[in-house]
Design an enzyme around this catalytic site. Structure first.
Site, short mmCIF file in Angstrom:
data_model
loop_
_atom_site.label_atom_id
_atom_site.label_comp_id
_atom_site.label_asym_id
_atom_site.label_seq_id
_atom_site.Cartn_x
_atom_site.Cartn_y
_atom_site.Cartn_z
N GLU A 163 0.85 -1.20 0.00
CA GLU A 163 0.00 0.00 0.00
C GLU A 163 0.88 1.25 0.00
O GLU A 163 0.58 2.23 0.68
CB GLU A 163 -0.94 0.02 1.21
CG GLU A 163 -1.90 -1.14 1.24
CD GLU A 163 -2.94 -1.00 2.33
OE1 GLU A 163 -4.11 -0.82 1.99
OE2 GLU A 163 -2.56 -1.07 3.51
N CYS A 202 -11.24 3.00 5.45
CA CYS A 202 -10.54 4.21 5.86
C CYS A 202 -10.83 5.39 4.94
O CYS A 202 -10.92 6.53 5.39
CB CYS A 202 -9.04 3.94 5.91
SG CYS A 202 -8.37 3.22 4.40
ZN LIG Z 1 -7.94 4.76 2.78
#
Ligand SMILES: [Zn+2]
Length: 632
Positions: A312, A396
């Site tokens: 990520e 998120c």
């Molecule tokens: Zn996020």
């Protein structure tokens, strides 16, 4: 340690509570955020059990099990709703907010601790795995929520609860004898503690932030010791390297942007905050080195960052694949947080340029125009299979976008000892008080980003001497300024026009930024963009989308001499400027049954190219999309 040096902050952002936005680009999105996104997220958090989990009635065997970062999702929603209420009062929403705040506070333990998972699921594991378990990260988001709730409503209930929680954390972590020298694997609490210090004036919170940042990456390594305490082999860290969480070196020795992109941005944001609060040149220098590495080697044209889904985050310099770009929405939001902080320290337009690039492109692509669907990843090309979704298991991004849009006004203006700076051109009003006590209002009128004409009207309680700084965007090659109809050529300092004079109420500044269609090329080291151009007009990056073309967008070629024109289409995608022109499309017939052939055998036919703002793609019929177009 006890004396806090004077601040070196050159600028202070004018808070969104003093800024009203009524433009054509952001106002509809802020409205959709307020009316659709916030309620959609509330429904999702109710349905998934995130909100109910704060009742602490989970028992072994119940499904779902409260996840270690559920608290942060609810916290970001609380922050987003608080910020929205501050600029748009809504008694029904405020009652809902207070109800959830009450529930969250009710979960606080007698010693101040507040975390659902480690209260009901694994109460014996508290503080035992800072590396992986997001415990301090969740605390950070709850602290941010407490600060926002207080600032928006004046109510102290969540803020006071978070001060109690922070007091507990401060009693557990620190360099003093008997305390743990730990810090969180996912940075966030560091920047939250600076916010808590600024709203409470409690210096212990600032020192705790500094402790977490200073301790990061030091030897003996806390994550090693912690793993040994759990009976684990430190080298068997699942992510392979502490660079994943920017804990491979002390922060002042870091020069390369590495690891998980959101974590990196939150850390650098805190480093910039602390550089300002402590006048810490070594932290500022680290931020500047990291900024150069990121923004000159590792950032997409859209302001997206972190190309790899594997971590990520970041890979090697100039590795910017388009189709597989991860470019998480949260990472681009973190990029804005960091650049906004750097901007306050230095008032250099390069930070505002990055901030603007991310805002108008790689962040706002993360939410649909109706405010109900979200991208987690923001690639710069799609085969037609990438679409926004209502929610994610890891959720998120949606509340992060919500809190950004609710507080967008904070990014437009700053104040300094000698005047005001305008960083972004967004139609609306701002009111504040100058250092000498003069009340001032600015009114921006503009169709930005579709048009580069900006008129700023000044209203003052009395004539005043000050400098009005207007950002000259990095994308702009030609700008003119008039004051009260008279053309002027003011000095430019770090990318800002400096208009220093005795201002009178009623003065009008007219700034005109030439906004032609630009063909953008990438550094040749970016092999994925070799032989390609992207279209940009003003701050807006364009893409071509399948729904506008009969041919596959992968067959399109944009000759260097192709004539392009831009025009506004009011009924398209809430009203956007589109770019159209003559292009070429490769004939399918000449490729029938072939994988390779001589270029002389390839034939093309003229076709009409139509490009829309990148951020607005995937709001119509699903299909393929490309940003970087082959020239031939
Ligand atoms: Zn996020």
């Amino acid at each position: 340690m006890d004396s806090i040096p004077c601040r070196m902050l050159r600028l202070m952002a004018v808070p969104f509570t003093q800024v009203h936005i009524d433009d054509v680009f952001w106002a509809p999105r802020i409205c959709a955020n307020r009316e659709r996104t916030l309620s959609a997220e509330y429904r999702q958090y109710q349905e998934t059990g995130r909100i109910g989990a704060f009742r602490l009635d989970w028992k072994p065997g119940d499904e779902p099990v409260p996840h270690i970062f559920w608290d942060s999702d609810v916290a970001k929603w609380l922050e987003a709703v608080s910020c929205s209420l501050a600029s748009h009062p809504d008694p029904v929403l405020e009652a809902l907010l207070d109800e959830v705040v009450g529930l969250v506070v009710s979960a606080q333990q007698p010693d101040g601790y507040l975390n659902v998972h480690f209260t009901v699921v694994e109460p014996d594991k508290r503080w035992s795995n800072l590396r992986d378990w997001h415990e301090l990260y969740c605390a950070g988001h709850l602290i941010e929520a407490g600060v926002a709730h207080f600032q928006a409503t004046g109510k102290r209930v969540l803020l006071d609860a978070m001060c109690r929680y922070t007091d507990l954390i401060d009693s557990v972590f620190g360099a003093e004898e008997g305390k743990r020298r730990g810090y969180c694997g996912h940075e966030e609490i560091e920047l939250a503690l600076v916010k808590l210090f600024r709203v409470t004036g409690e210096k212990r919170y600032l020192r705790l932030s500094k402790f977490f940042v200073d301790e990061r990456g030091r030897q003996p390594h806390y994550f090693d010791q912690e793993a040994l305490n759990r009976g684990e082999e430190p080298k068997k860290f699942w992510a392979g390297t502490y660079a994943y969480c920017q804990a491979h070196l002390p922060v002042r020795e870091q020069s390369e942007v590495v690891g998980h992109a959101v974590r990196a941005m939150y850390l650098y944001s805190a480093m910039a905050d602390l550089a300002g609060e402590y006048s810490d040149e070594s932290l500022l220098a680290a931020c500047q080195r990291l900024w150069d590495d990121l923004c000159l080697k590792k950032m997409y044209l859209t302001g997206g960052i972190g190309p790899s889904g594997h971590n990520e985050g970041f890979t090697t310099p100039y590795d910017l694949p388009n189709l597989s770009a991860y470019a998480e929405t949260c990472a681009a939001i973190g990029l804005v947080f960091w650049n906004h902080r750097m901007l306050q320290l230095e008032c250099d337009s390069r930070y505002a340029d990055v901030l603007e690039r991310a805002l108008y492109n790689g962040i706002i692509s993360g939410v649909s125009l109706d405010g109900e669907k979200f991208f987690y990843e923001n690639p710069l090309a799609s085969d037609g299979s990438h679409h926004r979704q209502a929610m994610f298991n890891v959720s998120c991004c949606p509340p992060n976008i919500a809190r950004l849009l609710s507080s967008l006004g904070s990014y437009i203006y700053s104040q300094s000892a000698d005047g005001l700076a305008v960083h972004l051109y967004v139609q609306g009003d701002m009111a504040t008080t100058l250092a000498d006590g003069t009340a001032i209002k600015l009114r921006q009128q503009t169709n930005y980003p579709w048009d580069g004409a900006i008129q700023i009207s000044v209203t003052l309680s009395a004539p005043a001497d000050f400098t009005l700084r207007l950002r000259l965007p990095g994308w702009c090659q030609q700008a003119t300024i008039c004051i009260n109809g008279t053309h002027i050529t003011p000095p430019v300092e770090r990318g800002y026009f400096c208009l220093q004079r005795t201002w009178q109420s009623g003065d009008i500044v007219e700034l005109t930024l030439a906004m032609p269609i630009e063909r953008i090329v990438a550094n040749p080291r970016v092999e994925q963009d070799a032989g390609r151009v992207a279209l940009q007009r003003g701050p807006v990056v364009y893409c071509v989308e399948g729904v506008d073309h009969t041919e596959s967008v992968y067959r399109l070629r944009l000759p260097a001499d192709a004539q392009l024109e831009a025009h506004f289409e009011a009924d398209l995608l809430n009203g956007v400027v589109v770019i159209e022109g003559e292009a070429l499309a490769i004939d399918d017939a000449c490729w029938e049954g072939k994988l390779y052939q001589q270029t002389t055998a390839v034939t093309t036919h003229p076709t009409r190219l139509r490009a829309i703002p990148y951020a607005s793609w995937d709001n119509r019929a699903p299909g393929a999309m490309v940003v970087w177009l082959p020239v031939k």
